[in-house]
Structure formats: structure tokens, C-alpha cells
Design an enzyme around this catalytic site. Structure first.
Site, PDB file in Angstrom:
ATOM      1  N   SER A 164      41.935  37.633 -38.153  1.00 20.14           N
ATOM      2  CA  SER A 164      42.500  38.947 -38.436  1.00 20.14           C
ATOM      3  C   SER A 164      41.430  40.037 -38.304  1.00 20.14           C
ATOM      4  O   SER A 164      40.845  40.196 -37.223  1.00 20.14           O
ATOM      5  CB  SER A 164      43.140  38.933 -39.826  1.00 20.14           C
ATOM      6  N   ASP A 415      53.433  37.978 -34.646  1.00 20.66           N
ATOM      7  CA  ASP A 415      52.472  38.511 -35.620  1.00 20.66           C
ATOM      8  C   ASP A 415      52.938  39.883 -36.103  1.00 20.66           C
ATOM      9  O   ASP A 415      53.123  40.805 -35.310  1.00 20.66           O
ATOM     10  CB  ASP A 415      51.091  38.635 -34.960  1.00 20.66           C
ATOM     11  N   HIS A 443      50.831  35.266 -38.724  1.00 21.23           N
ATOM     12  CA  HIS A 443      49.473  35.783 -38.797  1.00 21.23           C
ATOM     13  C   HIS A 443      48.507  34.854 -39.532  1.00 21.23           C
ATOM     14  O   HIS A 443      47.310  34.842 -39.243  1.00 21.23           O
ATOM     15  CB  HIS A 443      49.484  37.157 -39.490  1.00 21.23           C
TER      16      HIS A 443
END
Length: 466
Positions: A164, A415, A443
Site C-alpha cells: 500500500s 482495490d 487491498h
């Protein structure tokens, strides 16, 4: 001084790992190396074993490093054994460094109280400008120079794994210090190469935001936040009326949480759960619990409030709240982007004119600095940072276009946090990038589907052109 190793202690996790706990001092501002310093914390891990035959390491060889860059911004690392992918990485012959990024975890933690030592709101805002990806990767380089000081010159590069926001940091690393990298693995972490957050949120909110951005086209819009809301209500249609009832109750009653006030907007922020595997079911459980309390008691019980509070956490991760929009900024201010875009869409407001009230995603809103007690102390600081427009560049597209560091990226079509279209556009601009693309992972794939993700990334690494 660029960095200094202050302390290093070793211990073993029985039968598994050799763990080292490290503390470093680094400059707050690298342009002022003799100025104020930060204390950084990291843990390194390697396999603990006693081989029958001496290995290269036992003969004095050096294990290659892989640095894990945690998502966020504003989240520290957990204990090494809590990450399900660790065994896979160790089996490949790496030793792993888990770095609490500056201001997170045990690395000079940012709170309203620790920031107060800097002075007034203006000084606090200036201090916080040093906590973005550009300085995180400077910290990494300073630490790399220490930990590989006794390595042969041709073995001093290290690998990075960015989840991320950690992937955002990895692309900054590729832009600014590619000479320090052997390879980069990214999971849900290809950043949009934009000057601000508006185009990012236009992609995740919905079609109605397109009136603000003429360069984006509605037929390309996948509306990830709205899609996840629709998936939630399709699975639990009874929650349409339950959520409306909850929102009305919160609008008419002052409900206190351990960390502040439970406002309607704050309840909507539980939509951040939609970005994770199992998040739809987790939110449903919360909604059922709240309605059950209202049916039986007419108010929310402490266990229910604690559950809601535990799924927020903005007060415990100040950097996430106060610098979230600035992670997209390069020479441009954010001006409370998520707030502005949300106000354009009635689906996110309390009104009988919409069939269902939607939850928001991982955005940060101005009202958070009223509903969280800790954040309320930083309201003026947040306003200063939201109007700041002199953010330095985080990415060098010219450097990325000639990149020689192998990049292996897992990209998720579904996502909700890092939009697929923007991530893929970035991948096309980074030379030597290979992507694993999937439509059945969300995610948090590195944690929820770690076996598949790591296997696919290393398939890319070990593949050859045919």
C-alpha cells in the site's frame, strides 16, 4: 551526521527466528544534518538454525536484506511473526528488516502531546512536513549504509517490499535512490503520479465527481467505493433501513466514544472495512449489534461502542489523519479534497431522497478533527497542511522511465484504495516493471492471500523472456 546506530539487542523466537531490535538516530531534516534528530526503531529477523554443514553465512557470508515498508501512512509494524509471508521470504534466503517509519510505532511516535513540544500550530505543521515518503526513504538509505557497512561493495544493495503506502514509498525510493536497491516488490502500492488527490478521489467516489475533472471520463469510471457499498447492500438488503435508522439516531443524539464523538459521518467511515477481505461481513455485524442495542435498550452499550471505536483508530495514527491527502501532493495543496468531493454526492448524506446511505472509504475528512478528541487538538495544524502548496516532488518520472531496478507489482482490479486504472498507468511509466494482475483479491491481499501473492511475485522474479 546522517544516521547512528544507538542500540542493538538480540533474542530468539523459540524454534523459529533470530530477532534483533535496533534503535537509530537520524536527522529530522536531512538538509540540516546537525540539527534535531529522531529515534527510529526497527526489528530484523533471520532464520535461527544450526546446520549440520557450515553455510555461507556461518563461514562469514552475508545474508541479503529485504526491507518491509508498511502501509499507511502512519502505521508501525507488528511483530515479525505476525506476518504470514515471513516464512516464504526467509526460505528464499533473505533476512528481513521491519522498520517503523518515522512518527509511527516506536519511531518517535507522533501524537498531539509529542507534537506540542514543537510549539504552536505553525511550528507543528513545519515539523510534520518532514514525515512524508521522501524522508522515509532517506531514513532507509541512512540505515542501509549502517547495516551493510561491512558487506562487500557489490552486495550492499537491498530489496524492498512495499505494501500500500509502502509501495508509494518504494516508487519514491526508485525515483531518488535507485542505486541502493536490488529489486522492489509492491503489493497494492503503485501510486498515482498526480500532483494532488483530486483525480484519485474522482476515481474512487463515483460518476458525480466528474463535473470537477473534465480530463476524466465517466465511461472509464469503476466507482470502487460505490461498488463496494452496492455489494454490501446486495448481500444484506435488510441493512438499508438499519443504516438509515442508525444515522438518524446519531444525528439526533450525542453519542460518546472512548476517543471522541460517534457522529453520522464517523459511522460512515466504517466503510474503510470494505477494502479488506471479510470487511462486508464485519460491517454487517456492527450494524446488527448497533440495532440490537437500540431495540433492547434504546442506547448503545459499551461493548458496541468499543467495537466501533476499535475499527476507527484515527486518534492512534495521527500521521494517517493529518498527512493522508498530502501523500499525493507535489507542488499543490490538497484543500480537503475528500470533503469537497463528498459534498457533491447526496448518496453520502443523510436524506430520504436516496435509496441507501453509502459508507465512505479510506479518505480523511475535515470533520474527523472534531469527532476525535486527539485530532481536535490538531485542527489548526491540519488546516495549515491542507492549504500548503509547496510540497516537494515525490516522484521523478524521467528517472522512472529509465529505471534499471527490477520491479514486481501485484495489482488488484477490485482495490478500493489504490485504483487499478491509476496503478496500471504508473506501471507503464516505470521501466523494468512486471505486474501480477488479479480480480479476486482486495487491498489486504499480502495478509489475507499471502501465499498466492508471494508465489506470483516470485514467479515474475524468476521468469525469463521466451
Amino acid at each position: 551526521m546522517t544516521a547512528k546506530l544507538i542500540d542493538r539487542r538480540f533474542h530468539n523466537v523459540p524454534g523459529k527466528l533470530r530477532v534483533s531490535e535496533l534503535f537509530f538516530d537520524v536527522p529530522v531534516d536531512y538538509s540540516k544534518p546537525a540539527g534535531e534528530t529522531l529515534r527510529l526503531f526497527a526489528r530484523s529477523i533471520a532464520r535461527k538454525n544450526t546446520p549440520i554443514e557450515p553455510t555461507d553465512e556461518s563461514k562469514g557470508g552475508k545474508l541479503p536484506w529485504l526491507v518491509y515498508l508498511q502501509g499507511g501512512p502512519g502505521f508501525g509494524c507488528g511483530t515479525p511473526q505476525s506476518y504470514p509471508w515471513v516464512d516464504f521470504i526467509l526460505s528464499k534466503g533473505y533476512q528481513v528488516l521491519f522498520l517503523d517509519q518515522r512518527g509511527t510505532g516506536l519511531s518517535s511516535t507522533i501524537t498531539a502531546g509529542t507534537l506540542a513540544r514543537q510549539g504552536d500550530a505553525i511550528k507543528q505543521a513545519e515539523y510534520l512536513k518532514n514525515f512524508r515518503a521522501d524522508n522515509i526513504v532517506r531514513d532507509c538509505e541512512a540505515i542501509r549504509n549502517i547495516l551493510t557497512n561491512d558487506y562487500p561493495a557489490d552486495q550492499r544493495q537491498w530489496s524492498i517490499l512495499g505494501q500500500s503506502f509502502g509501495g508509494f514509498c518504494a516508487v519514491t525510493y526508485l525515483s531518488k535512490f535507485p542505486e541502493g536497491l536490488r529489486e522492489a516488490f509492491l503489493t497494492g502500492g503503485l501510486p498515482p503520479l498526480t500532483s494532488g488527490p483530486d483525480p484519485v478521489y474522482a476515481k474512487t467516489y463515483g460518476k458525480s465527481t466528474y463535473v470537477l475533472f473534465k480530463n476524466l471520463h465517466a465511461d472509464e469510471q469503476t466507482e470502487k467505493v460505490k461498488q463496494r457499498n452496492e455489494a454490501y447492500y446486495d448481500k444484506y438488503p435488510e441493512d438499508v433501513e438499519r443504516v438509515k435508522r442508525i444515522m438518524l439516531y446519531l444525528h439526533e443524539n450525542k453519542v460518546k466514544l472512548p476517543s471522541g464523538l460517534l457522529t453520522p459521518a464517523r459511522f460512515q467511515q466504517l466503510g474503510i472495512l470494505f477494502g479488506f477481505h471479510g470487511g462486508v461481513d464485519t460491517l454487517h455485524d456492527i450494524v446488527v449489534r448497533v440495532c440490537n442495542d437500540l431495540d433492547i435498550f434504546g442506547f448503545l452499550t459499551l461493548p458496541t461502542l468499543a467495537t466501533i471505536d476499535g475499527n476507527g483508530g484515527m486518534d492512534k495514527n495521527i500521521i494517517y489523519a493529518i498527512l493522508h491527502e498530502s501523500i499525493y501532493c507535489q507542488g499543490k495543496s490538497s484543500l480537503w479534497s475528500a470533503d469537497r468531493l463528498r459534498s457533491n454526492d447526496p448518496q453520502f448524506t443523510i436524506t430520504d431522497s436516496v435509496p441507501a446511505i453509502y459508507f465512505t472509504g479510506e479518505m480523511v475528512f475535515k470533520d474527523m478533527f472534531e469527532s476525535y478528541s486527539e485530532l481536535a487538538e490538531l485542527k489548526d495544524v491540519a488546516q495549515i497542511l491542507a492549504t500548503t502548496d509547496d510540497w516537494p516532488a515525490l516522484y521523478d518520472e524521467a528517472q522512472l522511465a529509465k529505471n534499471t531496478v527490477p520491479v514486481y507489482a501485484a495489482t488488484y482490479i477490485e482495490d478500493m484504495y489504490v485504483h487499478y486504472d491509476l496503478a496500471t498507468a504508473t506501471a507503464s511509466k516505470i521501466k523494468n516493471t512486471k505486474q501480477f494482475i488479479t480480480n479476486n483479491i482486495y487491498h489486504d491481499g499480502l495478509r489475507s492471500k499471502s501465499g498466492e501473492i508471494m508465489r506470483q511475485l516470485f514467479n515474475l522474479r524468476e521468469d525469463t523472456i521466451d
